[in-house]
Design a protein around this motif. Structure first.
Motif, mmCIF file in Angstrom:
data_model
loop_
_atom_site.group_PDB
_atom_site.id
_atom_site.type_symbol
_atom_site.label_atom_id
_atom_site.label_comp_id
_atom_site.label_asym_id
_atom_site.label_seq_id
_atom_site.Cartn_x
_atom_site.Cartn_y
_atom_site.Cartn_z
ATOM 1 N N SER A 1 38.304 -41.989 -15.653
ATOM 2 C CA SER A 1 39.334 -42.277 -16.651
ATOM 3 C C SER A 1 39.694 -41.029 -17.435
ATOM 4 O O SER A 1 40.857 -40.814 -17.783
ATOM 5 C CB SER A 1 38.847 -43.384 -17.597
ATOM 6 N N ARG B 1 30.576 -47.663 -9.229
ATOM 7 C CA ARG B 1 31.731 -48.405 -8.728
ATOM 8 C C ARG B 1 31.507 -48.962 -7.323
ATOM 9 O O ARG B 1 32.071 -49.992 -6.955
ATOM 10 C CB ARG B 1 32.977 -47.523 -8.759
ATOM 11 N N GLU C 1 40.638 -52.993 -7.686
ATOM 12 C CA GLU C 1 40.975 -51.607 -7.991
ATOM 13 C C GLU C 1 41.793 -50.977 -6.872
ATOM 14 O O GLU C 1 42.750 -50.244 -7.111
ATOM 15 C CB GLU C 1 39.700 -50.807 -8.219
ATOM 16 N N SER D 1 45.505 -52.280 -7.033
ATOM 17 C CA SER D 1 45.985 -52.568 -8.374
ATOM 18 C C SER D 1 47.371 -52.032 -8.673
ATOM 19 O O SER D 1 47.965 -52.413 -9.667
ATOM 20 C CB SER D 1 44.994 -52.013 -9.412
ATOM 21 N N TYR E 1 43.763 -57.278 -14.257
ATOM 22 C CA TYR E 1 42.744 -56.287 -13.898
ATOM 23 C C TYR E 1 42.967 -54.972 -14.634
ATOM 24 O O TYR E 1 42.040 -54.395 -15.216
ATOM 25 C CB TYR E 1 42.744 -56.037 -12.392
ATOM 26 N N THR F 1 42.296 -55.242 -18.424
ATOM 27 C CA THR F 1 40.857 -55.334 -18.662
ATOM 28 C C THR F 1 40.191 -53.977 -18.464
ATOM 29 O O THR F 1 39.323 -53.565 -19.248
ATOM 30 C CB THR F 1 40.219 -56.376 -17.721
ATOM 31 N N GLU F 2 40.612 -53.258 -17.417
ATOM 32 C CA GLU F 2 40.037 -51.949 -17.132
ATOM 33 C C GLU F 2 40.362 -50.942 -18.242
ATOM 34 O O GLU F 2 39.521 -50.116 -18.613
ATOM 35 C CB GLU F 2 40.559 -51.437 -15.792
ATOM 36 N N SER G 1 37.262 -49.335 -20.138
ATOM 37 C CA SER G 1 37.095 -47.885 -20.007
ATOM 38 C C SER G 1 37.197 -47.193 -21.360
ATOM 39 O O SER G 1 36.476 -46.228 -21.639
ATOM 40 C CB SER G 1 38.146 -47.316 -19.047
#
Length: 297
Positions: free
Chosen positions: A8, A80, A88, A91, A108, A111-112, A116
Motif C-alpha cells: 500500500s 497475502r 484482490e 478487483s 472489497y 474494506t481494503e 490498510s
C-alpha cells in the motif's frame, strides 16, 4: 511499520515518483512473488537503475536499509498468500462487470482501504498529534474537494467535544486564518496526493507562522509529507473506474475517527459532558420539529 502495508505504501508513492523510482515500484507491484527474492543488484539490473536508487526507495518507504525493505516485501507476500486472493486479483472494475460484481468489488476495495490505512497508522505519531490537538489554542482543518468533506467531518467531531476547530470552505478564508496562526496552534491538512496547491499554500503559511502542521496523505514522498511536522498516512487503493476521491475519502475518515476518539479519551470527562450537551441540544430541535408537524388525518 507493519510488514503487511508495504504494498500500500508503494502504491501511494507511485504517482509522484520520478521515472527511475516509478519503474522500480512498478516492477515490485507487478511481480509481488518473485521480486522480493531478488538481490539489490538483480533488481537494479532488471529495472536499469543503480543500486543506490533502490536504497533511496527503501528509505523513502520508511525502512532503514534495502535489506529491511526486501524482508518486508517478502513478509507481505507470505501473509497475502495465506489469504484468499480471488477478490484482490479481480478487483479492478471493468465495463463488462454486472452490478453484482461491481458491488462485490467496491465492498472489497473499500474494506481494503480502511484495513490498510489502519495498519499504516504510526501509533507514536498518533499519540504525539493527539497531545498537540487537545492542547491547541486554535485548530485549522483544511482540504479541497473530497478532502474538504473529510475536513468538515473532523471539524464537526471536534466541536462536539468543545475543541477550538475551524474548517474554512474556500481558499481565501483558509489563507486568512493561516496567516493568523501562531505557535501552539495546529493545522491539519488533508490531501490524498500530497500535492494539492491550495493545501500546500496554507501549509506553507502555517509553517511560517510557527504553527504545527499535521498532514494526512497517501503519498510518503509528497511535498506535503515533507513540509509537515507529523504525518498520518492513508493507504487507499483505487482502480481505473474509481476516482481518487472514493477510496481516499474512506481512508481519510478512518484517520479522522482515530484522531477524534484519541482526543476524546484524553479529555474524557470534558468530552462526555460536551457530547451530552450537544446531543441534548440536537434532540431538543428534533422534538420541536416533530411537534410542529400537522397531525396525519
Amino acid at each position: 511499520m507493519s510488514t503487511s502495508d508495504v504494498t500500500s505504501v508503494l502504491r501511494g508513492m507511485l504517482p509522484s515518483l520520478p521515472t527511475k523510482l516509478h519503474r522500480v515500484v512498478t516492477f515490485y507491484l507487478d511481480n509481488p512473488a518473485s521480486a522480493p527474492k531478488l538481490t539489490i543488484n538483480e533488481v537494479a539490473a532488471a529495472t536499469s537503475v543503480a543500486p543506490s536508487t533502490l536504497t533511496r526507495l527503501a528509505r523513502m518507504a520508511g525502512y532503514d536499509s534495502f535489506g529491511a525493505f526486501r524482508s518486508a516485501l517478502a513478509a507481505n507476500w507470505a501473509i497475502r498468500s495465506y489469504t484468499s486472493r480471488e477478490d484482490e486479483a479481480s478487483s479492478d472494475i471493468s465495463a463488462d462487470d454486472d452490478l453484482a460484481s461491481v458491488v462485490k468489488k467496491i465492498a472489497y476495495l473499500d474494506t481494503e482501504s480502511v484495513a490498510s490505512t489502519a495498519r499504516s497508522i504510526d501509533l507514536d505519531v498518533l499519540a504525539r498529534v493527539t497531545e498537540r490537538l487537545v492542547g491547541a489554542r486554535r485548530i485549522l482543518i483544511f482540504g479541497v474537494g473530497a478532502s474538504h468533506i473529510v475536513a468538515s467531518d473532523l471539524h464537526q467531531k471536534l466541536l462536539r467535544i468543545s475543541l477550538p476547530a475551524h474548517s474554512p470552505g474556500e481558499i481565501h478564508t483558509a489563507l486568512t486564518m493561516a496567516a493568523l496562526l501562531r505557535p501552539g496552534d495546529l493545522l491539519i491538512a488533508f490531501s490524498h496526493s500530497g500535492a494539492t496547491p491550495e493545501v500546500l499554500d496554507v501549509a506553507h503559511i502555517a509553517r511560517e507562522r510557527g504553527c504545527g502542521v499535521l498532514a494526512v496523505t497517501n503519498d510518503r514522498s509528497s511535498e506535503l509529507a515533507r513540509l509537515a511536522d507529523d504525518v498520518l498516512f492513508t493507504a487507499a487503493y483505487e482502480t481505473s473506474f474509481r476516482a481518487g476521491a472514493t477510496g481516499s475519502r474512506l481512508a481519510q475518515l478512518t484517520v479522522v475517527d482515530c484522531l477524534f476518539i484519541a482526543a476524546a479519551q484524553q479529555t474524557l470527562d470534558e468530552s462526555q459532558r460536551a457530547l451530552e450537551l450537544t446531543f441534548d441540544a440536537i434532540q431538543s430541535r428534533r422534538r420541536n420539529s416533530a411537534a410542529a408537524k400537522p397531525a396525519t388525518p
